[in-house]
Design a protein around this motif. Sequence first.
Motif, PDB file in Angstrom:
ATOM      1  N   LEU A 187       0.580  -1.333  -0.168  1.00 21.93           N
ATOM      2  CA  LEU A 187      -0.148   0.006  -0.525  1.00 21.93           C
ATOM      3  C   LEU A 187       0.488   1.635  -0.132  1.00 21.93           C
ATOM      4  N   PHE A 188       1.871   1.376   0.792  1.00 17.09           N
ATOM      5  CA  PHE A 188       2.893   2.807   0.834  1.00 17.09           C
ATOM      6  C   PHE A 188       3.196   2.413   0.196  1.00 17.09           C
ATOM      7  N   ALA A 189       4.016   1.360  -0.756  1.00  9.44           N
ATOM      8  CA  ALA A 189       4.490   1.734  -2.113  1.00  9.44           C
ATOM      9  C   ALA A 189       4.087   2.641  -3.744  1.00  9.44           C
ATOM     10  N   ALA A 190       3.259   1.906  -3.112  1.00  7.95           N
ATOM     11  CA  ALA A 190       1.990   2.430  -4.425  1.00  7.95           C
ATOM     12  C   ALA A 190       0.756   4.244  -4.089  1.00  7.95           C
ATOM     13  N   VAL A 191       0.919   4.420  -2.394  1.00  6.51           N
ATOM     14  CA  VAL A 191       1.534   5.794  -2.429  1.00  6.51           C
ATOM     15  C   VAL A 191       2.201   6.273  -2.418  1.00  6.51           C
ATOM     16  N   LEU A 192       4.081   5.938  -2.618  1.00  4.12           N
ATOM     17  CA  LEU A 192       5.195   7.200  -3.304  1.00  4.12           C
ATOM     18  C   LEU A 192       5.169   6.762  -4.428  1.00  4.12           C
ATOM     19  N   ILE A 193       4.686   6.110  -5.382  1.00  2.00           N
ATOM     20  CA  ILE A 193       4.661   6.361  -6.560  1.00  2.00           C
ATOM     21  C   ILE A 193       3.520   6.988  -6.731  1.00  2.00           C
ATOM     22  N   VAL A 194       2.123   7.119  -6.579  1.00  2.00           N
ATOM     23  CA  VAL A 194       1.584   7.577  -6.367  1.00  2.00           C
ATOM     24  C   VAL A 194       1.917   9.669  -5.972  1.00  2.00           C
ATOM     25  N   TYR A 195       2.457   9.480  -5.418  1.00  2.00           N
ATOM     26  CA  TYR A 195       2.766  10.765  -4.507  1.00  2.00           C
ATOM     27  C   TYR A 195       3.782  11.946  -5.719  1.00  2.00           C
ATOM     28  N   LEU A 196       4.907  10.190  -6.211  1.00  4.72           N
ATOM     29  CA  LEU A 196       5.851  11.287  -6.771  1.00  4.72           C
ATOM     30  C   LEU A 196       5.270  11.490  -8.356  1.00  4.72           C
ATOM     31  N   ASP A 197       4.467  11.046  -8.347  1.00  6.35           N
ATOM     32  CA  ASP A 197       3.507  11.525  -9.844  1.00  6.35           C
ATOM     33  C   ASP A 197       2.395  12.001  -9.925  1.00  6.35           C
ATOM     34  N   ARG A 198       2.401  13.121  -8.572  1.00  2.88           N
ATOM     35  CA  ARG A 198       0.901  13.196  -7.768  1.00  2.88           C
ATOM     36  C   ARG A 198       0.295  14.820  -8.977  1.00  2.88           C
ATOM     37  N   HIS A 199       1.571  15.463  -9.780  1.00  7.72           N
ATOM     38  CA  HIS A 199       1.246  16.530 -11.134  1.00  7.72           C
ATOM     39  C   HIS A 199       0.480  15.682 -11.682  1.00  7.72           C
ATOM     40  N   GLY A 200       0.280  14.338 -12.483  1.00 17.91           N
ATOM     41  CA  GLY A 200      -0.006  13.732 -13.482  1.00 17.91           C
ATOM     42  C   GLY A 200      -1.740  13.142 -13.048  1.00 17.91           C
ATOM     43  N   TYR A 201      -1.788  13.402 -11.392  1.00 11.82           N
ATOM     44  CA  TYR A 201      -3.063  12.863 -10.822  1.00 11.82           C
ATOM     45  C   TYR A 201      -3.788  14.535 -11.390  1.00 11.82           C
ATOM     46  N   ARG A 202      -5.232  13.830 -11.345  1.00 11.59           N
ATOM     47  CA  ARG A 202      -6.357  14.570 -11.028  1.00 11.59           C
ATOM     48  C   ARG A 202      -7.544  14.707  -9.752  1.00 11.59           C
ATOM     49  N   ASP A 203      -7.825  15.729  -9.322  1.00 15.16           N
ATOM     50  CA  ASP A 203      -9.031  14.928  -8.708  1.00 15.16           C
ATOM     51  C   ASP A 203     -10.421  15.618  -9.522  1.00 15.16           C
ATOM     52  N   LEU A 204     -11.717  15.451  -9.358  1.00 13.89           N
ATOM     53  CA  LEU A 204     -12.494  15.474 -10.864  1.00 13.89           C
ATOM     54  C   LEU A 204     -13.433  16.575  -9.775  1.00 13.89           C
ATOM     55  N   ARG A 205     -13.988  16.384  -8.288  1.00  8.61           N
ATOM     56  CA  ARG A 205     -14.682  17.223  -7.684  1.00  8.61           C
ATOM     57  C   ARG A 205     -14.089  19.007  -8.352  1.00  8.61           C
ATOM     58  N   ASP A 206     -15.431  19.240  -7.612  1.00  6.33           N
ATOM     59  CA  ASP A 206     -15.637  21.169  -7.936  1.00  6.33           C
ATOM     60  C   ASP A 206     -14.337  21.926  -6.696  1.00  6.33           C
ATOM     61  N   THR A 207     -13.695  21.817  -7.228  1.00  3.51           N
ATOM     62  CA  THR A 207     -12.857  23.102  -7.005  1.00  3.51           C
ATOM     63  C   THR A 207     -12.114  24.123  -6.903  1.00  3.51           C
ATOM     64  N   PRO A 208     -12.270  24.875  -6.050  1.00  4.79           N
ATOM     65  CA  PRO A 208     -11.163  26.266  -6.536  1.00  4.79           C
ATOM     66  C   PRO A 208      -9.967  26.464  -7.956  1.00  4.79           C
ATOM     67  N   ASN A 209      -8.984  26.068  -7.691  1.00  4.08           N
ATOM     68  CA  ASN A 209      -8.199  25.355  -8.721  1.00  4.08           C
ATOM     69  C   ASN A 209      -7.936  23.471  -8.789  1.00  4.08           C
ATOM     70  N   PRO A 210      -8.040  23.269  -9.874  1.00  4.21           N
ATOM     71  CA  PRO A 210      -8.595  22.233 -10.748  1.00  4.21           C
ATOM     72  C   PRO A 210      -7.140  21.934 -10.667  1.00  4.21           C
ATOM     73  N   ASP A 211      -6.010  22.487 -10.562  1.00  9.88           N
ATOM     74  CA  ASP A 211      -4.850  22.418 -10.898  1.00  9.88           C
ATOM     75  C   ASP A 211      -4.502  22.113 -10.362  1.00  9.88           C
ATOM     76  N   ASP A 212      -4.677  22.228  -9.148  1.00 11.78           N
ATOM     77  CA  ASP A 212      -3.926  21.858  -8.170  1.00 11.78           C
ATOM     78  C   ASP A 212      -3.713  20.307  -8.246  1.00 11.78           C
ATOM     79  N   PRO A 213      -2.192  20.161  -7.343  1.00 12.32           N
ATOM     80  CA  PRO A 213      -1.707  18.943  -7.684  1.00 12.32           C
ATOM     81  C   PRO A 213      -2.835  18.235  -5.712  1.00 12.32           C
ATOM     82  N   LEU A 214      -2.452  16.861  -6.347  1.00 18.43           N
ATOM     83  CA  LEU A 214      -3.147  16.021  -5.154  1.00 18.43           C
ATOM     84  C   LEU A 214      -2.264  15.684  -3.896  1.00 18.43           C
ATOM     85  N   SER A 215      -3.461  16.360  -2.399  1.00 19.29           N
ATOM     86  CA  SER A 215      -2.165  16.232  -1.405  1.00 19.29           C
ATOM     87  C   SER A 215      -1.784  15.007  -1.054  1.00 19.29           C
ATOM     88  N   PHE A 216      -1.030  14.811  -0.019  1.00 18.28           N
ATOM     89  CA  PHE A 216      -0.371  13.061   0.012  1.00 18.28           C
ATOM     90  C   PHE A 216      -1.708  12.329   0.793  1.00 18.28           C
TER      91      PHE A 216
END
Length: 363
Positions: free
Chosen positions: A53-82
């Motif tokens: 699990l934490f190996a997957a979290v690390l991989i996602v976190y290192l590449d967090r700029h490639g993920y987007r949260d589809l929720r309505d947010t003030p700035n959709p381009d903000d990277p994912l949090s940990f």
Amino acid sequence: MARGRLRRRLAAVNQNLTSRHDADLVDVLSIPEKFVSPGRRIFRRVLYALGALFAAVLIVYLDRHGYRDLRDTPNPDDPLSFLDCLYYATVSLSTTGYGDITPVTPSARLVNVLVITPLRVAFLIVLIGTTVETLTTQSRQALKIQRWRKSVRNHTVVVGYGTKGRTAVAAMIGDDVAPADIVVVENNPAALERAKNAGLVTVRGNATDSEILRLASTQHAKSVIVAANDDNTAVLVTLTARELNPNATIIAAVRESEGQHLLKQSGATTTVVTSETAGRLLGLATQTPSVVEIMEDLLTPDAGFAIAERPVDIKEAGGSPRHLTDIVLGVVREGQLLRVDDERVDALELTDRLLYVRSKEDR
């Protein structure tokens, strides 16, 4: 003639146990495994799951700029949090996927990580853990058999795990022989189970079959102990073992002295006549019971006194064994046992070995 026929019979066998795949030998050859409690096994599985699990979290976190949260947010381009990365890895590894209901607040996602997912993992362990372990047990045992067959050398094969065989194994273990260096060949299920519980490698089958002895790697053994219940079986096993391994030390037990010369002719290095030996001790006990007690003491290596063998020290060479501090019973010279009162051993040689009485404290 008999040995020649046996050799031809061995060479004529094309399809035998030793040519079978290791996976096919699981029901015949058993390698002991260290007991691990179910709680510890589950704990290990949980640790492995957390590591993945934490190996997957690390991989996602290192590449967090490639993920987007589809929720309505003030700035959709903000990277994912940990926490977002942890949530994504959790629902992905647990095969939850994405549905019409998804946690959107940090508190809801935290609850999903800390509560829902552990319950889901526990459910998967209970549901498929036993099945997976059952499916992998045979493969794991086959792998251990493969490794064992490649590495086993200079071990001791014990044919028969009745009273004589168990006592012989106990004496060897008491004399610091590792259980991993002992292989038991037995056809009786109850005796096999006792040998397995003692942590010994076991081979199920009739030891008169040369392929069963090959499976026990008799051809690479240092010594073979024949403790069969029947004298005729002991002779045939000794003959077969000698054909497989001309250099091994073969110690064979026989009930009656009439079979002793047959064992010698079959290739036994040393023979023990069990009935006559027991009879002598019974006769001695009527007049001198203390002699029987000291004999039992000498034959029990883990308590009191024991008979042991050691090389001659350089300072002892040239001297008489009767002048040593150890109680020497005999001298082995060029493979021949000489009694201590033999004039040929009045001057010890460096290549000699001494049979002496050793106390428990000297071990």
